[in-house]
Design an enzyme around this catalytic site. Structure first.
Site, PDB file in Angstrom:
ATOM      1  N   CYS B 179       0.816  -1.231   0.000  1.00  0.00           N
ATOM      2  CA  CYS B 179       0.000   0.000   0.000  1.00  0.00           C
ATOM      3  C   CYS B 179       0.839   1.266   0.000  1.00  0.00           C
ATOM      4  CB  CYS B 179      -0.921  -0.004   1.211  1.00  0.00           C
ATOM      5  SG  CYS B 179      -1.509  -1.637   1.634  1.00  0.00           S
ATOM      6  N   HIS B 319      -3.488   8.047   5.380  1.00  0.00           N
ATOM      7  CA  HIS B 319      -3.612   6.721   4.781  1.00  0.00           C
ATOM      8  C   HIS B 319      -5.025   6.210   5.057  1.00  0.00           C
ATOM      9  CE1 HIS B 319      -2.287   3.059   2.967  1.00  0.00           C
ATOM     10  NE2 HIS B 319      -2.446   2.342   4.055  1.00  0.00           N
ATOM     11  N   GLU B 330      -2.154   5.398  12.979  1.00  0.00           N
ATOM     12  CA  GLU B 330      -1.878   6.631  12.238  1.00  0.00           C
ATOM     13  C   GLU B 330      -2.221   7.866  13.087  1.00  0.00           C
ATOM     14  OE1 GLU B 330      -3.836   6.958   8.445  1.00  0.00           O
ATOM     15  OE2 GLU B 330      -2.429   8.504   7.771  1.00  0.00           O
ATOM     16  N   LYS B 351      -9.947   7.809   0.971  1.00  0.00           N
ATOM     17  CA  LYS B 351     -10.380   6.411   0.780  1.00  0.00           C
ATOM     18  C   LYS B 351     -11.836   6.246   1.191  1.00  0.00           C
ATOM     19  CE  LYS B 351      -5.852   4.146   1.208  1.00  0.00           C
ATOM     20  NZ  LYS B 351      -4.960   5.268   1.571  1.00  0.00           N
ATOM     21  N   HIS B 356      -9.500   1.811  -1.418  1.00  0.00           N
ATOM     22  CA  HIS B 356      -8.050   1.681  -1.293  1.00  0.00           C
ATOM     23  C   HIS B 356      -7.474   1.194  -2.619  1.00  0.00           C
ATOM     24  CE1 HIS B 356      -4.125   1.006   0.098  1.00  0.00           C
ATOM     25  NE2 HIS B 356      -4.360   0.422   1.260  1.00  0.00           N
ATOM     26  N   PHE B 415       1.379  -2.826   4.028  1.00  0.00           N
ATOM     27  CA  PHE B 415       1.662  -4.182   4.519  1.00  0.00           C
ATOM     28  C   PHE B 415       3.168  -4.393   4.395  1.00  0.00           C
ATOM     29  CE2 PHE B 415      -2.488  -6.747   3.541  1.00  0.00           C
ATOM     30  CZ  PHE B 415      -3.136  -6.059   4.537  1.00  0.00           C
TER      31      PHE B 415
END
Lengths: 425, 431
Positions: B179, B319, B330, B351, B356, B415
């Site tokens: 990501c 994110h 985050e 998002k 995503h 990830f």
């Protein structure tokens, strides 16, 4: 003046061995790891050669049993090579000697750059039982795949696993990248690692390239494209008929010379510079004139701040295909004219490691500089008249200076050149 | 003597996203808070535990790229990339020519899936009829050996296709850190320009995992929202009721060039690409540490690299995946980095509207930051209704918020623990 960037750890694993010394001895001794494929019954395949890693227990490569559930074969090689290089560097012991605050900063200033490969096809085969059971009924597949596919499937196949697990094991938390640029991935990993150290964004980094490209579906495509050798990989030879793939990984630890000297580390060579270009020719085509090769080399010479006369030896890509070798030689000639330094290539010994190809060649370019030898290409019979005169040899040569140039080429018209120097010069 | 580090400008933007097939439409829909999330319709997902996604809709690559042969070499996500890159170059008003091609570079965050689902199914039928692979079947005449499909499946096939089509002959790279890929691709482009290895970069990301295999893979991890009946509300980053992300697809590209050269040629400049920060969490493969360690370092580095203090930062494109672990980690990182400014700096995750985009996310969201700066508009964090006390940041609630944005920051946390943080400065703040 910035501190020079030096190498303080090397690691490699491939069909020819699992230590740098073992592999280099195989090269010097003229022993090739290329054999008939054992991963599947390839006896009826028209092209059935590979340089596989055999006779090595997976747990020897990666000790942690649980980790094997989270990674794929290519990651295993990458983790092993990175761990070996880091071990040689002595950085773990150094970090352990630091006070807590300094150790935290050490971690944040330690980067990892991976060039990652691993085949394009086999990972998806884990879905075949579910696809077979569904027999084309996607609705059925959607209801059943979880019965046969490992829940960790995605994680095992992430291209950036080596970054993740080298990071966790060694507490390297700084700048990082995972490069997925086919054959030049590993070479670019080194170049980017050096660039971030040079720019002051990290103090040290491990660069690693890894691949496990031997899968039947891929090989049959290469076979049909007539890119694979029937008997042996013979770079620059008149009778060369293709390449042979190998599996494995290589890694280097890079840091500032001042840091390495301050902690008394053994310095194995010096980084000088890189060049990277594409020929913009699409996936498979390459230009016959070696345009990308010569431009990458010229860019690397400028980046390194050395003249072409200072290059003491060239480790060529030399993948053994008709088109690549002749254009590579043309590109080298375009830069060096009639003063080409001694040229060698190592793929006859350990095959073409795709994403790890350039970085493993760099490890052995450094080793060759240390030993002041340009290893022979023992499988060479007659230099291709289209390429001759070209300073490759069936016998060992002597480097004409203390810098080495490594050429790495890949799909997408990619060409990368790396320049390193023996240390002390 | 080292030359002073060159300042880098963003002069072109191109987007293909679940909320629009160009930058203008995408940005308009994000500002309006229109959702691109829906029931999956481009394949039969009715049997899957998750049946919703953020698909690119009514996309016709042939309308943008008038080269049928080239499109034959392109996967679904490559087509998004071709269209977005074409838009970015047209928008910048400059493109590679014979005399400049070697000074143009390319950096892309490329998706990890190279094999089309139908191709995989065809191989299974012939080579693994019983579910087990029989390698000798690859040699039979039935096997669909298509060199074009082989080319398409290579890890750098997108790079090969785009550099060839646009005639880019300089530095070229493809990266994949899940990501964080798109953000890392832009960060790489910034480094390449700064060190003088190129004068122009076409940089971005593309991905499409919205296919039966990609959807299965995320279902297996339990990472997706299964709000199948209410797709438009399924992605609700930072909301106390969030329950996973929504898988999207698309592409985003930026044209980056040296500031002085851009000014000289009279280019319109969206923003300065001012800073890049990059770290590894070294925690777990799928999760960020609850205390924000990892993302904290990336954000601090990016701000320091840009020379932007938290007091000068007006917008964060988070994110914000809409998963519990990401959103809390985050927010912990935002609190640590922004200090007493955390209550002031506007935060949103786009998002919430477009899902995503995985390897494309960081590039698309960087473009959103540039557009937010240009228009003085912080886009809404849609679908937010129930605050999570652990996510007490200054979310853009209800509707998009007009405000001057002096500097914006974009986070991409992948990830594998790779964190990418990018900082952009308003051209009016450049002195």
């Amino acid at each position: 003046m910035n501190s020079p960037i030096v190498f303080t750890g090397l690691g490699a694993v491939c069909g020819a061995g699992k230590t740098v010394e073992e592999i280099f001895e195989a090269i010097i001794g003229g022993r090739s790891a290329i054999k008939e494929i054992s991963a599947w019954d390839a006896s009826c395949w028209p092209r059935r050669l590979a340089a596989e890693i055999t006779g090595v227990d997976n747990r020897t490569l990666v000790e942690d049993r649980k980790l094997h559930k989270m990674i794929s074969k290519t990651d295993m090689f990458g983790l092993y090579a990175a761990n070996t290089a880091l071990q040689q560097s002595g950085l773990a012991a150094h970090r352990a000697s630091l006070d807590t605050a300094t150790a935290v900063q050490f971690s944040d200033r330690s980067g990892i750059f991976a060039g990652s490969g691993g085949g394009n096809y086999s990972c998806n085969y884990d879905f075949f039982p579910a696809l077979a059971a569904a027999a084309g009924d996607l609705k059925k597949f959607g209801g059943q795949f979880s019965e046969s596919v490992n829940p960790m499937w995605l994680l095992r196949n992430l291209p950036n696993n080596v970054l993740c697990h080298v990071g966790i094991r060694h507490n390297f938390k700084g700048a990082n990248a995972c490069i997925t640029n086919h054959c030049v991935s590993g070479a670019l990993a080194v170049a980017e690692a050096a660039a971030v150290i040079g720019a002051g964004e990290a103090d040290r980094a491990v660069a690693v390239g890894h691949d496990a490209p031997l899968e039947p579906e891929s090989l049959q495509h290469f076979q049909r494209l007539d890119l694979l050798a029937a008997q042996m990989l013979r770079p620059f030879d008149r009778d060369r008929d293709g390449t042979v793939f190998g599996e494995g990984a290589a890694a280097l630890v890079l840091e500032k010379a001042t840091d390495a000297q301050a902690r008394g580390a053994k310095i194995l060579g010096e980084w000088l510079g890189s060049g990277c270009v594409t020929e913009a020719t699409g996936v498979l085509k390459i230009r016959p004139d070696g345009d990308g090769v010569s431009r990458a080399i010229e860019m690397a010479l400028v980046d390194a701040g050395v003249s072409r006369n200072e290059i003491g030896l060239i480790v060529a890509h030399g993948n053994g295909t008709r088109a690549s070798d002749v254009s590579e030689a043309a590109g080298i000639r375009h830069v060096f004219g009639d003063k080409i330094p001694p040229v060698t290539g190592f793929k006859w010994a350990y095959g073409h490691l795709i994403a790890a190809s350039g970085i493993i060649d760099l490890v052995f370019a450094l080793t060759a500089l240390q030993r002041k030898i340009v290893p022979a290409i023992p499988v060479l019979d007659l230099i291709d008249p289209e390429i001759a005169p070209f300073p490759v040899s069936q016998t060992a040569q002597i480097p004409r200076g203390d810098c080495a140039l490594v050429v790495c080429r890949g799909f997408g018209g990619m060409n990368v050149a790396l320049i390193v120097r023996a240390f002390p010069a | 003597m080292m030359n002073p580090r060159p300042r880098i400008a963003i002069t072109g933007i191109g987007l293909v996203t679940p909320v629009g097939n160009d930058a203008r439409t995408t940005w308009a829909n994000l500002q309006a808070g229109h959702s691109g999330l829906d029931t999956i319709r481009h394949f039969d997902a009715s049997g899957f535990p998750v049946r919703i996604g953020a698909a690119v809709k009514n996309f016709d690559a042939a309308a943008v790229i008038k080269n049928p042969k080239l499109l034959n070499h392109a996967t679904r996500s490559h087509r998004f990339a071709l269209a977005a890159a074409e838009e970015a170059l047209a928008d910048a008003g400059i493109r590679p020519e014979n005399s400049t091609a070697e000074r143009w570079g390319f950096s892309v965050g490329a998706g990890m899936m190279g094999v089309d689902y139908r191709e995989l199914e065809a191989v299974q039928k012939i080579c693994a009829a019983d579910g087990e692979v029989h390698p000798e079947k690859f040699l039979t005449a039935d096997f669909p050996a298509d060199p074009v499909a082989f080319s398409r499946s290579q890890t750098n096939a997108g790079l090969a296709l785009l550099t060839r089509h646009f005639g880019i002959r300089g530095y070229a790279t493809a990266v994949h850190t899940a990501c964080a890929s798109g953000g890392q691709a832009l960060g790489t482009a910034l480094k390449v320009l700064r060190r003088g290895h190129a004068d122009f970069m076409l940089a971005g990301g593309f991905d499409s995992m919205l296919n039966p295999i990609g959807l299965s893979a995320f279902c297996l991890l339990g990472a997706l929202s299964a709000d199948n009946e209410t797709p438009a509300r399924a992605s609700r980053p930072f909301d106390a009721t969030r329950n996973g992300f929504v898988l999207g697809e698309g592409a985003g590209f930026l044209v980056l060039e040296k500031w002085d050269a851009a000014v000289k040629r009279g280019a319109k400049i969206y923003a300065e690409f001012a800073g890049d920060g990059n770290s590894l969490s070294c925690y777990r493969i799928t999760d960020s540490p609850p205390d924000g360690d990892g993302p904290i370092q990336a954000m601090r580095q990016a701000l320091a690299d840009a020379g932007v203090a938290p007091e000068e930062l007006d917008y964060v494109n988070a994110h914000g995946t809409s998963t519990l672990m990401n959103d809390r980690s985050e927010c912990a990182a935002l609190r640590a980095v922004l200090g007493n400014q955390v209550a002031r700096v506007a935060v949103s995750s786009t998002k919430s509207c477009m899902g995503h985009l995985i390897a494309a996310a960081g590039a698309v969201e960087a473009a959103i930051c540039a557009l937010a700066i240009r228009d003085g508009m912080a886009p809404v964090n849609a679908n937010f209704s129930q605050p999570d006390p652990a996510c007490d940041v200054n979310l853009v609630r209800g509707k998009s918020q007009p405000q001057k944005i002096r500097a914006a920051l974009s986070n991409s946390l992948g990830f594998g623990g790779s964190n990418s943080c990018l900082v952009f400065r308003n051209p009016e703040e450049v002195r």
